[in-house]
Write a protein that holds these residues in place. Structure first.
Motif, PDB file in Angstrom:
ATOM      1  N   MET A   1      25.859 -89.197-112.552  1.00 42.83           N
ATOM      2  CA  MET A   1      24.941 -89.645-111.505  1.00 42.83           C
ATOM      3  C   MET A   1      24.590 -88.505-110.554  1.00 42.83           C
ATOM      4  O   MET A   1      23.421 -88.259-110.275  1.00 42.83           O
ATOM      5  CB  MET A   1      25.567 -90.811-110.730  1.00 42.83           C
ATOM      6  CG  MET A   1      24.708 -91.341-109.583  1.00 42.83           C
ATOM      7  SD  MET A   1      24.837 -90.432-108.006  1.00 42.83           S
ATOM      8  CE  MET A   1      26.562 -90.688-107.606  1.00 42.83           C
ATOM      9  N   ILE A   2      25.602 -87.785-110.043  1.00 41.61           N
ATOM     10  CA  ILE A   2      25.303 -86.756-109.050  1.00 41.61           C
ATOM     11  C   ILE A   2      24.606 -85.558-109.688  1.00 41.61           C
ATOM     12  O   ILE A   2      23.777 -84.899-109.055  1.00 41.61           O
ATOM     13  CB  ILE A   2      26.577 -86.321-108.279  1.00 41.61           C
ATOM     14  CG1 ILE A   2      26.201 -85.584-106.988  1.00 41.61           C
ATOM     15  CG2 ILE A   2      27.491 -85.496-109.158  1.00 41.61           C
ATOM     16  CD1 ILE A   2      25.412 -86.392-105.983  1.00 41.61           C
ATOM     17  N   THR A   3      24.884 -85.305-110.960  1.00 41.99           N
ATOM     18  CA  THR A   3      24.173 -84.234-111.661  1.00 41.99           C
ATOM     19  C   THR A   3      22.703 -84.602-111.818  1.00 41.99           C
ATOM     20  O   THR A   3      21.811 -83.760-111.637  1.00 41.99           O
ATOM     21  CB  THR A   3      24.819 -83.969-113.030  1.00 41.99           C
ATOM     22  OG1 THR A   3      26.195 -83.630-112.827  1.00 41.99           O
ATOM     23  CG2 THR A   3      24.133 -82.833-113.754  1.00 41.99           C
ATOM     24  N   SER A   4      22.454 -85.858-112.111  1.00 38.87           N
ATOM     25  CA  SER A   4      21.074 -86.327-112.193  1.00 38.87           C
ATOM     26  C   SER A   4      20.377 -86.228-110.840  1.00 38.87           C
ATOM     27  O   SER A   4      19.220 -85.814-110.751  1.00 38.87           O
ATOM     28  CB  SER A   4      21.061 -87.776-112.695  1.00 38.87           C
ATOM     29  OG  SER A   4      19.766 -88.318-112.607  1.00 38.87           O
TER      30      SER A   4
ATOM     31  N   VAL B   1      25.251 -76.173 -97.603  1.00 36.78           N
ATOM     32  CA  VAL B   1      26.041 -77.372 -97.889  1.00 36.78           C
ATOM     33  C   VAL B   1      25.657 -77.860 -99.278  1.00 36.78           C
ATOM     34  O   VAL B   1      24.511 -78.264 -99.505  1.00 36.78           O
ATOM     35  CB  VAL B   1      25.786 -78.479 -96.841  1.00 36.78           C
ATOM     36  CG1 VAL B   1      26.644 -79.703 -97.150  1.00 36.78           C
ATOM     37  CG2 VAL B   1      26.055 -77.965 -95.429  1.00 36.78           C
ATOM     38  N   PRO B   2      26.601 -77.843-100.231  1.00 37.30           N
ATOM     39  CA  PRO B   2      26.263 -78.262-101.593  1.00 37.30           C
ATOM     40  C   PRO B   2      26.252 -79.779-101.745  1.00 37.30           C
ATOM     41  O   PRO B   2      27.037 -80.490-101.118  1.00 37.30           O
ATOM     42  CB  PRO B   2      27.377 -77.638-102.429  1.00 37.30           C
ATOM     43  CG  PRO B   2      28.541 -77.549-101.506  1.00 37.30           C
ATOM     44  CD  PRO B   2      27.960 -77.314-100.128  1.00 37.30           C
ATOM     45  N   LEU B   3      25.358 -80.267-102.560  1.00 37.37           N
ATOM     46  CA  LEU B   3      25.302 -81.677-102.930  1.00 37.37           C
ATOM     47  C   LEU B   3      26.598 -82.059-103.642  1.00 37.37           C
ATOM     48  O   LEU B   3      27.110 -81.296-104.466  1.00 37.37           O
ATOM     49  CB  LEU B   3      24.118 -81.905-103.870  1.00 37.37           C
ATOM     50  CG  LEU B   3      23.888 -83.320-104.387  1.00 37.37           C
ATOM     51  CD1 LEU B   3      23.339 -84.210-103.282  1.00 37.37           C
ATOM     52  CD2 LEU B   3      22.925 -83.295-105.564  1.00 37.37           C
ATOM     53  N   SER B   4      27.147 -83.232-103.322  1.00 40.34           N
ATOM     54  CA  SER B   4      28.348 -83.680-104.020  1.00 40.34           C
ATOM     55  C   SER B   4      28.460 -85.192-103.988  1.00 40.34           C
ATOM     56  O   SER B   4      27.758 -85.872-103.236  1.00 40.34           O
ATOM     57  CB  SER B   4      29.615 -83.034-103.429  1.00 40.34           C
ATOM     58  OG  SER B   4      29.839 -83.446-102.108  1.00 40.34           O
ATOM     59  N   VAL B   5      29.345 -85.704-104.841  1.00 41.86           N
ATOM     60  CA  VAL B   5      29.652 -87.131-104.852  1.00 41.86           C
ATOM     61  C   VAL B   5      31.062 -87.300-104.306  1.00 41.86           C
ATOM     62  O   VAL B   5      31.959 -86.503-104.586  1.00 41.86           O
ATOM     63  CB  VAL B   5      29.525 -87.746-106.270  1.00 41.86           C
ATOM     64  CG1 VAL B   5      30.475 -87.102-107.253  1.00 41.86           C
ATOM     65  CG2 VAL B   5      29.721 -89.254-106.235  1.00 41.86           C
TER      66      VAL B   5
ATOM     67  N   VAL C   1      27.394 -77.756-108.140  1.00 45.19           N
ATOM     68  CA  VAL C   1      26.987 -76.353-108.125  1.00 45.19           C
ATOM     69  C   VAL C   1      28.171 -75.407-108.368  1.00 45.19           C
ATOM     70  O   VAL C   1      28.000 -74.304-108.896  1.00 45.19           O
ATOM     71  CB  VAL C   1      26.243 -76.011-106.806  1.00 45.19           C
ATOM     72  CG1 VAL C   1      27.189 -75.914-105.629  1.00 45.19           C
ATOM     73  CG2 VAL C   1      25.425 -74.745-106.954  1.00 45.19           C
ATOM     74  N   THR C   2      29.387 -75.833-108.028  1.00 46.85           N
ATOM     75  CA  THR C   2      30.579 -75.015-108.284  1.00 46.85           C
ATOM     76  C   THR C   2      31.404 -75.559-109.448  1.00 46.85           C
ATOM     77  O   THR C   2      32.283 -74.856-109.956  1.00 46.85           O
ATOM     78  CB  THR C   2      31.489 -74.949-107.045  1.00 46.85           C
ATOM     79  OG1 THR C   2      31.964 -76.273-106.746  1.00 46.85           O
ATOM     80  CG2 THR C   2      30.735 -74.385-105.851  1.00 46.85           C
ATOM     81  N   GLY C   3      31.148 -76.820-109.823  1.00 50.48           N
ATOM     82  CA  GLY C   3      31.919 -77.468-110.871  1.00 50.48           C
ATOM     83  C   GLY C   3      33.262 -78.000-110.418  1.00 50.48           C
ATOM     84  O   GLY C   3      34.023 -78.545-111.211  1.00 50.48           O
TER      85      GLY C   3
ATOM     86  N   LEU D   1      41.588 -80.336-108.601  1.00 54.74           N
ATOM     87  CA  LEU D   1      42.060 -81.037-109.793  1.00 54.74           C
ATOM     88  C   LEU D   1      41.590 -80.372-111.077  1.00 54.74           C
ATOM     89  O   LEU D   1      42.243 -80.492-112.113  1.00 54.74           O
ATOM     90  CB  LEU D   1      41.582 -82.489-109.777  1.00 54.74           C
ATOM     91  CG  LEU D   1      42.019 -83.329-108.581  1.00 54.74           C
ATOM     92  CD1 LEU D   1      41.417 -84.723-108.689  1.00 54.74           C
ATOM     93  CD2 LEU D   1      43.539 -83.398-108.499  1.00 54.74           C
ATOM     94  N   GLY D   2      40.449 -79.717-111.016  1.00 54.65           N
ATOM     95  CA  GLY D   2      39.906 -79.097-112.213  1.00 54.65           C
ATOM     96  C   GLY D   2      38.486 -78.629-112.004  1.00 54.65           C
ATOM     97  O   GLY D   2      37.938 -78.713-110.901  1.00 54.65           O
TER      98      GLY D   2
END
Length: 200
Positions: A117-120, A136-140, A164-166, A184-185
């Motif tokens: 969803m957030i990638t979309s 400020v990066p977009l995130s869920v 954007v950072t994974g 976490l990963g």
């Protein structure tokens, strides 16, 4: 539509949003393995909203929605977040989307649906927005409670994925003691459909 705010910082907004979202009916199911968890899980709901930055220089949260995707096997909860916010106070296209907020009925990690969803949304909005000279990066974000008190659940933390950072992160703590983050990963997308998670 606008829900609540304004806030000077996104940290203040997150601290306020967590207990608000978790206090909604059936937003928490308690801890797996406890009495009545299965029933609580079956009737639980996810609520979601946008946290966005306005031309007035403030963060606002949109109204919450609990419209959910169908899952005939009752295996998951997922809130359908609209792609945009209709805030009539500001010109169309002037809002900066920062966090897609929702709750998890128990402290489970972000789902495949959350990541997709957030990638979309990142393809629709900016991956990184400029706010007061900072990026400020977009995130869920998914808030959770470890409490079995369903009427007054504590806000015990949230999971976060930053496309954007994974980075996949888990934040725990509270407003008084401060928040601690755990990596976490990392998510790596091979293409628009496939990804892998390298756990830490």
């Amino acid at each position: 539509m606008p829900g609540f705010g304004p806030f000077d910082t996104f940290s203040d907004a997150l601290i306020a949003a967590c207990p608000l979202i978790l206090s909604k009916p059936h937003a928490t199911a308690g801890r797996p393995g406890t009495q009545d968890f299965e029933l609580r899980w079956r009737i639980s709901k996810e609520y979601c909203a946008w946290l966005y930055y306005t031309p007035a220089g403030k963060y606002e949260m949109s109204m919450l929605t609990d419209q959910s995707a169908q899952d005939d096997l009752d295996r998951r909860r997922s809130c359908l977040l609209p792609a945009t916010v209709d805030d009539a106070r500001f010109p169309p296209g002037s809002l900066k989307y920062v966090f897609a907020l929702h709750n998890h009925p128990y402290a489970g990690r972000l789902s495949d649906g959350d990541l997709r969803m957030i990638t979309s949304m990142g393809r629709t909005h900016e991956w990184v927005v400029q706010v007061r000279g900072k990026k400020v990066p977009l995130s869920v974000v998914a808030f959770f409670s470890n409490s079995n008190d369903l009427e007054h659940p504590s806000c015990d933390g949230f999971f976060q994925y930053i496309p954007v950072t994974g980075e996949l992160k888990k934040w725990t703590g509270d407003a008084s003691s401060g928040w601690r983050q755990e990596l976490l990963g990392t998510v790596t997308w091979q293409d628009e459909e496939h990804y892998r998670i390298d756990e830490k």
